[in-house]
Scaffold this motif. Sequence first.
Motif, PDB file in Angstrom:
ATOM      1  N   PHE A   1      29.201  38.473  48.178  1.00 43.93           N
ATOM      2  CA  PHE A   1      28.498  37.574  47.266  1.00 43.93           C
ATOM      3  C   PHE A   1      27.920  36.375  48.019  1.00 43.93           C
ATOM      4  O   PHE A   1      26.796  35.945  47.770  1.00 43.93           O
ATOM      5  N   ARG A   2      28.687  35.863  48.957  1.00 38.14           N
ATOM      6  CA  ARG A   2      28.229  34.694  49.716  1.00 38.14           C
ATOM      7  C   ARG A   2      27.025  35.035  50.601  1.00 38.14           C
ATOM      8  O   ARG A   2      26.103  34.232  50.755  1.00 38.14           O
ATOM      9  N   MET A   3      27.017  36.243  51.147  1.00 36.09           N
ATOM     10  CA  MET A   3      25.926  36.649  52.040  1.00 36.09           C
ATOM     11  C   MET A   3      24.668  37.052  51.267  1.00 36.09           C
ATOM     12  O   MET A   3      23.555  36.740  51.678  1.00 36.09           O
ATOM     13  N   THR A   4      24.830  37.777  50.175  1.00 33.33           N
ATOM     14  CA  THR A   4      23.668  38.309  49.454  1.00 33.33           C
ATOM     15  C   THR A   4      23.277  37.472  48.248  1.00 33.33           C
ATOM     16  O   THR A   4      22.134  37.541  47.803  1.00 33.33           O
ATOM     17  N   GLY A   5      24.214  36.757  47.672  1.00 34.96           N
ATOM     18  CA  GLY A   5      23.905  35.934  46.517  1.00 34.96           C
ATOM     19  C   GLY A   5      24.042  36.654  45.180  1.00 34.96           C
ATOM     20  O   GLY A   5      23.773  36.074  44.145  1.00 34.96           O
ATOM     21  N   HIS A   6      24.438  37.925  45.209  1.00 36.61           N
ATOM     22  CA  HIS A   6      24.672  38.619  43.939  1.00 36.61           C
ATOM     23  C   HIS A   6      25.965  39.441  44.004  1.00 36.61           C
ATOM     24  O   HIS A   6      26.425  39.832  45.072  1.00 36.61           O
ATOM     25  N   VAL A   7      26.505  39.694  42.839  1.00 34.42           N
ATOM     26  CA  VAL A   7      27.775  40.413  42.713  1.00 34.42           C
ATOM     27  C   VAL A   7      27.481  41.894  42.513  1.00 34.42           C
ATOM     28  O   VAL A   7      26.580  42.257  41.758  1.00 34.42           O
ATOM     29  N   THR A   8      28.238  42.743  43.197  1.00 33.38           N
ATOM     30  CA  THR A   8      28.107  44.184  42.958  1.00 33.38           C
ATOM     31  C   THR A   8      29.017  44.561  41.792  1.00 33.38           C
ATOM     32  O   THR A   8      30.225  44.388  41.873  1.00 33.38           O
ATOM     33  N   PRO A   9      28.448  45.051  40.699  1.00 32.55           N
ATOM     34  CA  PRO A   9      29.260  45.362  39.519  1.00 32.55           C
ATOM     35  C   PRO A   9      30.310  46.443  39.768  1.00 32.55           C
ATOM     36  O   PRO A   9      31.415  46.364  39.247  1.00 32.55           O
ATOM     37  N   VAL A  10      29.974  47.427  40.592  1.00 37.73           N
ATOM     38  CA  VAL A  10      30.935  48.502  40.862  1.00 37.73           C
ATOM     39  C   VAL A  10      32.139  47.962  41.633  1.00 37.73           C
ATOM     40  O   VAL A  10      33.292  48.270  41.323  1.00 37.73           O
ATOM     41  N   GLY A  11      31.864  47.136  42.634  1.00 37.54           N
ATOM     42  CA  GLY A  11      32.957  46.558  43.422  1.00 37.54           C
ATOM     43  C   GLY A  11      33.861  45.669  42.585  1.00 37.54           C
ATOM     44  O   GLY A  11      35.089  45.750  42.670  1.00 37.54           O
ATOM     45  N   MET A  12      33.267  44.822  41.759  1.00 38.06           N
ATOM     46  CA  MET A  12      34.069  43.948  40.890  1.00 38.06           C
ATOM     47  C   MET A  12      34.839  44.763  39.864  1.00 38.06           C
ATOM     48  O   MET A  12      35.996  44.470  39.564  1.00 38.06           O
ATOM     49  N   GLY A  13      34.191  45.793  39.326  1.00 40.45           N
ATOM     50  CA  GLY A  13      34.874  46.652  38.352  1.00 40.45           C
ATOM     51  C   GLY A  13      36.068  47.365  38.965  1.00 40.45           C
ATOM     52  O   GLY A  13      37.137  47.435  38.360  1.00 40.45           O
ATOM     53  N   MET A  14      35.896  47.876  40.176  1.00 43.10           N
ATOM     54  CA  MET A  14      37.006  48.555  40.853  1.00 43.10           C
ATOM     55  C   MET A  14      38.136  47.569  41.173  1.00 43.10           C
ATOM     56  O   MET A  14      39.305  47.895  41.027  1.00 43.10           O
ATOM     57  N   ASN A  15      37.778  46.350  41.603  1.00 42.62           N
ATOM     58  CA  ASN A  15      38.803  45.344  41.889  1.00 42.62           C
ATOM     59  C   ASN A  15      39.593  44.990  40.632  1.00 42.62           C
ATOM     60  O   ASN A  15      40.825  44.869  40.682  1.00 42.62           O
ATOM     61  N   LEU A  16      38.887  44.808  39.518  1.00 42.75           N
ATOM     62  CA  LEU A  16      39.579  44.509  38.267  1.00 42.75           C
ATOM     63  C   LEU A  16      40.468  45.673  37.838  1.00 42.75           C
ATOM     64  O   LEU A  16      41.585  45.472  37.358  1.00 42.75           O
ATOM     65  N   LEU A  17      39.983  46.896  38.015  1.00 37.19           N
ATOM     66  CA  LEU A  17      40.780  48.082  37.668  1.00 37.19           C
ATOM     67  C   LEU A  17      42.058  48.150  38.495  1.00 37.19           C
ATOM     68  O   LEU A  17      43.152  48.336  37.955  1.00 37.19           O
ATOM     69  N   TRP A  18      41.937  47.994  39.822  1.00 34.81           N
ATOM     70  CA  TRP A  18      43.110  48.080  40.692  1.00 34.81           C
ATOM     71  C   TRP A  18      44.109  46.952  40.409  1.00 34.81           C
ATOM     72  O   TRP A  18      45.316  47.182  40.395  1.00 34.81           O
ATOM     73  N   LEU A  19      43.598  45.757  40.171  1.00 29.16           N
ATOM     74  CA  LEU A  19      44.493  44.638  39.858  1.00 29.16           C
ATOM     75  C   LEU A  19      45.195  44.862  38.519  1.00 29.16           C
ATOM     76  O   LEU A  19      46.397  44.619  38.383  1.00 29.16           O
ATOM     77  N   GLY A  20      44.461  45.351  37.525  1.00 33.75           N
ATOM     78  CA  GLY A  20      45.069  45.660  36.224  1.00 33.75           C
ATOM     79  C   GLY A  20      46.139  46.730  36.331  1.00 33.75           C
ATOM     80  O   GLY A  20      47.212  46.616  35.730  1.00 33.75           O
ATOM     81  N   LEU A  21      45.871  47.778  37.108  1.00 37.57           N
ATOM     82  CA  LEU A  21      46.880  48.832  37.306  1.00 37.57           C
ATOM     83  C   LEU A  21      48.111  48.292  38.023  1.00 37.57           C
ATOM     84  O   LEU A  21      49.245  48.640  37.691  1.00 37.57           O
ATOM     85  N   TRP A  22      47.895  47.435  39.023  1.00 40.42           N
ATOM     86  CA  TRP A  22      49.028  46.862  39.747  1.00 40.42           C
ATOM     87  C   TRP A  22      49.892  46.031  38.808  1.00 40.42           C
ATOM     88  O   TRP A  22      51.119  46.133  38.820  1.00 40.42           O
ATOM     89  N   ILE A  23      49.251  45.203  37.977  1.00 38.52           N
ATOM     90  CA  ILE A  23      50.007  44.372  37.035  1.00 38.52           C
ATOM     91  C   ILE A  23      50.778  45.249  36.063  1.00 38.52           C
ATOM     92  O   ILE A  23      51.957  45.019  35.797  1.00 38.52           O
TER      93      ILE A  23
END
Length: 195
Positions: free
Chosen positions: A68-90
């Motif tokens: 995000f810092r380098m390109t200035g935009h968020v990748t929705p797939v990457g954020m979605g996968m991160n949220l999924l993995w964090l939710g599963l871990w919790i």
Amino acid sequence: CARRRKQPRGRLFGVTGGNCVRATKPVKVTKTREICRESTQRSRGKMLFAYFVLLLICCSWAYEGYGFRMTGHVTPVGMGMNLLWLGLWIWKVFYRYELILRRDELEIVTIGLWRQSHYIVDLTQTESFARKYRHDFFRRTRIGHYIHRYNMADENPTRILAFREGKGLAAVIFCCSDEFLRELVRLMPDKYLEF
């Protein structure tokens, strides 16, 4: 001196299943005596592995932040996968479970993230239960859905209890000690699958 608050007339409330309902008479909750109670017992080795997985999830978040810092935009797939993995871990590591065995029911209390929920299995509807959950065996049965109520870091083995729910079969997967399982076997020796 504290003031006494007036009680409203004709408004008695009872708590049933976490919901407040208006009642005309006092609600009486009758539970049978507890036979056995047990909570999640996390093992050190499994918790070290769980923390290693959490570290990998944090590295993935850091990578997304760098992107995000380098390109200035968020990748929705990457954020979605991160949220999924964090939710599963919790869900699989952070949540704790408490098992309460009574003569005619098994209550599983889920504790985590400022909330507590209860799942009750009517033991009179039990089809069978096993000492160990075997994925290959139980996937071939006609169980309609599985209810997962266990912590991945629990040191106790994973068990399964199949029961009739409506017109089909359901199964709850949980972790418990051998002592807890012995009490279940004592209650329902004919329903026990030993493999």
